[in-house]
Write a protein that holds these residues in place. Structure first.
Motif, mmCIF file in Angstrom:
data_model
loop_
_atom_site.group_PDB
_atom_site.id
_atom_site.type_symbol
_atom_site.label_atom_id
_atom_site.label_comp_id
_atom_site.label_asym_id
_atom_site.label_seq_id
_atom_site.Cartn_x
_atom_site.Cartn_y
_atom_site.Cartn_z
ATOM 1 N N GLY A 83 0.823 -1.200 0.000
ATOM 2 C CA GLY A 83 0.000 0.000 0.000
ATOM 3 C C GLY A 83 0.856 1.249 0.000
ATOM 4 O O GLY A 83 1.922 1.296 0.614
ATOM 5 N N GLU A 84 0.384 2.274 -0.682
ATOM 6 C CA GLU A 84 1.137 3.520 -0.763
ATOM 7 C C GLU A 84 1.079 4.267 0.564
ATOM 8 O O GLU A 84 0.040 4.294 1.240
ATOM 9 N N VAL A 85 2.190 4.856 0.948
ATOM 10 C CA VAL A 85 2.248 5.647 2.177
ATOM 11 C C VAL A 85 2.912 6.983 1.868
ATOM 12 O O VAL A 85 3.714 7.106 0.951
ATOM 13 N N ALA A 86 2.557 7.995 2.655
ATOM 14 C CA ALA A 86 3.160 9.306 2.495
ATOM 15 C C ALA A 86 4.594 9.272 2.997
ATOM 16 O O ALA A 86 4.923 8.555 3.948
ATOM 17 N N VAL A 87 5.449 10.052 2.343
ATOM 18 C CA VAL A 87 6.843 10.126 2.731
ATOM 19 C C VAL A 87 7.319 11.561 2.525
ATOM 20 O O VAL A 87 6.956 12.187 1.527
ATOM 21 N N PRO A 88 8.083 12.124 3.452
ATOM 22 C CA PRO A 88 8.580 13.492 3.247
ATOM 23 C C PRO A 88 9.398 13.582 1.966
ATOM 24 O O PRO A 88 10.287 12.750 1.730
ATOM 25 N N PRO A 89 9.121 14.580 1.083
ATOM 26 C CA PRO A 89 9.830 14.679 -0.197
ATOM 27 C C PRO A 89 11.336 14.788 -0.042
ATOM 28 O O PRO A 89 12.084 14.362 -0.918
ATOM 29 N N LYS A 90 11.796 15.338 1.067
ATOM 30 C CA LYS A 90 13.239 15.449 1.258
ATOM 31 C C LYS A 90 13.887 14.088 1.477
ATOM 32 O O LYS A 90 15.103 13.941 1.353
ATOM 33 N N LEU A 91 13.080 13.090 1.815
ATOM 34 C CA LEU A 91 13.608 11.745 2.015
ATOM 35 C C LEU A 91 13.485 10.897 0.757
ATOM 36 O O LEU A 91 14.414 10.184 0.383
ATOM 37 N N ALA A 92 12.332 10.935 0.116
ATOM 38 C CA ALA A 92 12.074 10.082 -1.042
ATOM 39 C C ALA A 92 10.896 10.663 -1.810
ATOM 40 O O ALA A 92 10.194 11.553 -1.325
ATOM 41 N N LEU A 111 4.591 3.157 8.170
ATOM 42 C CA LEU A 111 5.803 3.907 8.459
ATOM 43 C C LEU A 111 5.412 5.226 9.109
ATOM 44 O O LEU A 111 4.421 5.852 8.726
ATOM 45 N N ALA A 112 6.183 5.649 10.098
ATOM 46 C CA ALA A 112 5.985 6.946 10.739
ATOM 47 C C ALA A 112 7.291 7.729 10.657
ATOM 48 O O ALA A 112 8.375 7.149 10.728
ATOM 49 N N TRP A 113 7.181 9.049 10.534
ATOM 50 C CA TRP A 113 8.362 9.876 10.310
ATOM 51 C C TRP A 113 8.640 10.837 11.459
ATOM 52 O O TRP A 113 9.648 11.531 11.457
ATOM 53 N N GLU A 114 7.745 10.905 12.450
ATOM 54 C CA GLU A 114 7.975 11.769 13.596
ATOM 55 C C GLU A 114 9.132 11.223 14.432
ATOM 56 O O GLU A 114 9.386 10.015 14.459
ATOM 57 N N GLU A 115 9.816 12.113 15.153
ATOM 58 C CA GLU A 115 10.981 11.691 15.934
ATOM 59 C C GLU A 115 10.594 10.807 17.114
ATOM 60 O O GLU A 115 11.366 9.940 17.517
ATOM 61 N N ALA A 116 9.425 11.028 17.673
ATOM 62 C CA ALA A 116 9.002 10.242 18.839
ATOM 63 C C ALA A 116 7.646 9.605 18.555
ATOM 64 O O ALA A 116 6.854 10.117 17.771
ATOM 65 N N GLY A 117 7.384 8.488 19.234
ATOM 66 C CA GLY A 117 6.106 7.816 19.076
ATOM 67 C C GLY A 117 6.272 6.305 19.071
ATOM 68 O O GLY A 117 7.343 5.774 19.385
ATOM 69 N N GLU A 118 5.214 5.606 18.706
ATOM 70 C CA GLU A 118 5.225 4.154 18.705
ATOM 71 C C GLU A 118 6.011 3.617 17.513
ATOM 72 O O GLU A 118 6.147 4.273 16.494
ATOM 73 N N ARG A 128 5.200 -10.085 12.671
ATOM 74 C CA ARG A 128 6.619 -10.125 12.997
ATOM 75 C C ARG A 128 7.484 -9.756 11.789
ATOM 76 O O ARG A 128 8.705 -9.814 11.854
ATOM 77 N N GLN A 129 6.828 -9.397 10.698
ATOM 78 C CA GLN A 129 7.543 -8.992 9.499
ATOM 79 C C GLN A 129 6.816 -7.837 8.825
ATOM 80 O O GLN A 129 5.582 -7.747 8.880
ATOM 81 N N MET A 130 7.562 -6.950 8.194
ATOM 82 C CA MET A 130 6.993 -5.971 7.287
ATOM 83 C C MET A 130 8.074 -5.582 6.279
ATOM 84 O O MET A 130 9.267 -5.783 6.516
ATOM 85 N N GLU A 131 7.643 -5.097 5.143
ATOM 86 C CA GLU A 131 8.581 -4.776 4.074
ATOM 87 C C GLU A 131 8.048 -3.613 3.268
ATOM 88 O O GLU A 131 6.855 -3.262 3.352
ATOM 89 N N GLY A 132 8.931 -3.013 2.500
ATOM 90 C CA GLY A 132 8.485 -1.869 1.723
ATOM 91 C C GLY A 132 9.543 -1.369 0.763
ATOM 92 O O GLY A 132 10.634 -1.938 0.641
ATOM 93 N N TRP A 133 9.186 -0.302 0.063
ATOM 94 C CA TRP A 133 10.026 0.306 -0.961
ATOM 95 C C TRP A 133 10.084 1.811 -0.764
ATOM 96 O O TRP A 133 9.094 2.438 -0.395
ATOM 97 N N LEU A 134 11.244 2.385 -1.030
ATOM 98 C CA LEU A 134 11.423 3.831 -1.059
ATOM 99 C C LEU A 134 12.109 4.180 -2.375
ATOM 100 O O LEU A 134 13.013 3.470 -2.813
ATOM 101 N N GLU A 135 11.687 5.249 -3.022
ATOM 102 C CA GLU A 135 12.298 5.659 -4.279
ATOM 103 C C GLU A 135 12.933 7.031 -4.121
ATOM 104 O O GLU A 135 12.303 7.976 -3.630
ATOM 105 N N ILE A 136 14.218 7.141 -4.567
ATOM 106 C CA ILE A 136 14.996 8.370 -4.432
ATOM 107 C C ILE A 136 15.558 8.738 -5.798
ATOM 108 O O ILE A 136 16.151 7.890 -6.477
ATOM 109 N N PRO A 137 15.388 9.983 -6.249
ATOM 110 C CA PRO A 137 15.955 10.388 -7.542
ATOM 111 C C PRO A 137 17.463 10.191 -7.578
ATOM 112 O O PRO A 137 18.171 10.427 -6.596
ATOM 113 N N ALA A 138 17.971 9.770 -8.734
ATOM 114 C CA ALA A 138 19.397 9.473 -8.856
ATOM 115 C C ALA A 138 20.260 10.715 -8.690
ATOM 116 O O ALA A 138 21.421 10.621 -8.272
ATOM 117 N N GLY A 139 19.716 11.894 -9.032
ATOM 118 C CA GLY A 139 20.480 13.112 -8.943
ATOM 119 C C GLY A 139 20.899 13.488 -7.538
ATOM 120 O O GLY A 139 21.741 14.378 -7.356
#
Length: 461
Positions: free
Chosen positions: A315-324, A334-341, A365-376
């Motif tokens: 499933g698609e998840v939001a990701v900060p553009p500065k990361l991916a 996935l969560a991106w905040e510094e603190a939390g569960e 007990r398992q999870m997996e995923g993908w992140l895409e980052i521009p080559a530049g």
């Protein structure tokens, strides 16, 4: 069948179409270079890497659910266990020309050998569970995909257009139909219907290269003897697999023969209605269906056995553009905040740092995923790493990948890197045809425009 050739020596990626060291295993990899990428395709998720598979074509799943695949240049059949993740060789004996593969009745395994063109040297071996090896079909050229019916009879397609059937009880071989060359894929339905995939129609240009004219198609021969076109419009149609009432097709590439232009397509085997499930794949080959409902196939240039589970999509998840620029996960969030569960993780790829928290589904007990980052965003060599080819590096498109390091608060985190190659120009007309320096036409480029980071997390004991 890379580089726009009408017929290649050993099918996909042969000659200058060899393999790409497209993946960095676990904590590091060799690695490439362009900033803005195509909007993420569905392949940013929805398939999972399983095992290293060097320059591999044929795939089969045995009755126990273990996955086997051929390694052409290593002359090996490999066996991967989905339950343990262990990878091994099916036999200590090296066999040249290993290409198509099928699992039959009573533990039989069948392997098609592509041994060249002169004098019809190809053959098909029956590999018994007792370690025996018998040539059941000989004096053939370019055997491609193999398939067994419920009774253990073997069906094979030859690239030239013949479709053969080996009768398990009688040991005889007959031709059951003809198709338009090049023919690559075959699957046999429970009712006896025979499905074959035609790669497409090509013409030979005066310059000596092959020019694509018409996309490929899937034909079916029904038990009544009627032969019909089931579905059409697939450039470079490769392998087939049946799973339930659906037929699955892998296409290697698009008309221009770009990297990362292959598809996984689901086709209704009654109506012929087709749906693209995965795009942006790089040279997917012959798929095989598992008893648990998964599909397995190899990526001919990314050197990986991968799986696709139609019942467990990412499933698609939001990701900060500065990361991916894109992310997909299954088995959690996935969560991106510094603190939390969640379980904290960090992935570093050169100067890029991705940190967050894994939040697996309750009880998972398992999870997996993908992140895409521009080559530049990376500082890498954008050019092919090899300009001359050998058994380990059979062709172009091998790029430097960003080295990756990862850490996780608990459990184990595995990370791999895949390049997503650009689509610029056409591969043909080829230059230096038939030499070790065979190269695409001027203006063609498949330099990576993005990198995809696959991660797999397993909880600690």
């Amino acid at each position: 069948m890379l580089l726009g050739k009408a017929v290649s020596r050993a099918g996909a990626c042969r000659r200058a179409g060899g393999y790409i060291l497209g993946i960095g295993w676990l904590l590091g990899a060799p690695g490439a270079g362009a900033e803005e990428s195509r909007s993420p395709g569905r392949t940013v998720g929805d398939f999972a890497p399983c095992a290293f598979a060097h320059y591999s074509f044929g795939t089969a799943v045995d009755a126990a659910g273990q996955v086997l695949f051929t390694e052409f240049n290593h002359r090996k059949i490999r066996r991967w266990n989905p339950q343990t993740g262990q990878l091994g060789a099916d036999s200590a004996v090296e066999v040249p020309g290993l290409f198509g593969l099928a699992a039959g009745a009573a533990g039989d395994l069948f392997a098609g050998l592509d041994l060249g063109d002169g004098g019809n040297p190809g053959k098909i071996l029956r590999l018994g569970a007792d370690g025996s090896s018998t040539a059941i079909v000989e004096k053939i050229t370019r055997p491609r995909q193999l398939s067994c019916d419920a009774a253990g009879n073997l069906y094979a397609v030859l690239e030239g257009g013949q479709v053969l059937r080996w009768d398990r009880a009688a040991g005889t071989v007959v031709e059951v139909m003809r198709a338009q060359s090049p023919v690559c894929g075959i699957a046999v339905g429970p009712d006896g219907s025979i499905y074959v995939s035609e790669y497409g129609v090509f013409e030979t240009a005066p310059e000596g290269y092959a020019r694509p004219l018409t996309p490929g198609q899937i034909k079916v021969k029904r038990p009544s003897g009627e032969i019909a076109i089931l579905a059409k419009g697939f450039w470079r149609a490769r392998g087939l697999a049946l799973l339930g009432k659906q037929l699955y097709l892998c296409t290697e590439s698009d008309r221009e023969d770009h990297g990362n232009a292959g598809l996984l397509v689901r086709v209704d085997r009654v109506t012929g209605a087709a749906e693209t499930l995965l795009d942006d794949l790089d040279y997917p080959q012959f798929p095989a269906a598992s008893p648990d409902g998964r599909l397995y196939f190899t990526l001919g240039r990314d050197n990986r056995l991968v799986s696709y589970d139609p019942a467990a999509l990412f499933g698609e998840v939001a990701v900060p553009p500065k990361l991916a620029v894109g992310a997909r996960v299954r088995g959690g969030k996935l969560a991106w905040e510094e603190a939390g569960e969640g379980t904290a993780f960090v992935v570093r790829a050169q100067q890029q740092v991705i940190s967050g928290r894994l939040q697996p589904n309750p009880g998972a007990r398992q999870m997996e995923g993908w992140l895409e980052i521009p080559a530049g965003r990376f500082q890498l060599n954008p050019q092919d790493l090899y300009v001359e080819y050998d058994a380990e590096h059979p062709g172009p498109g091998l790029f430097e990948l960003p080295k990756v390091e990862s850490s996780v608060a608990s459990g184990q985190l595995r990370v791999e890197v895949f390049p997503r190659r650009s689509h610029q120009g056409c591969r043909w007309p080829m230059r230096h045809v038939g030499t070790s320096r065979e190269a695409p036409a001027a203006g063609f480029s498949e330099q990576p425009e993005a990198f995809r980071l696959y991660f797999s997390w397993t909880a600690g004991s």
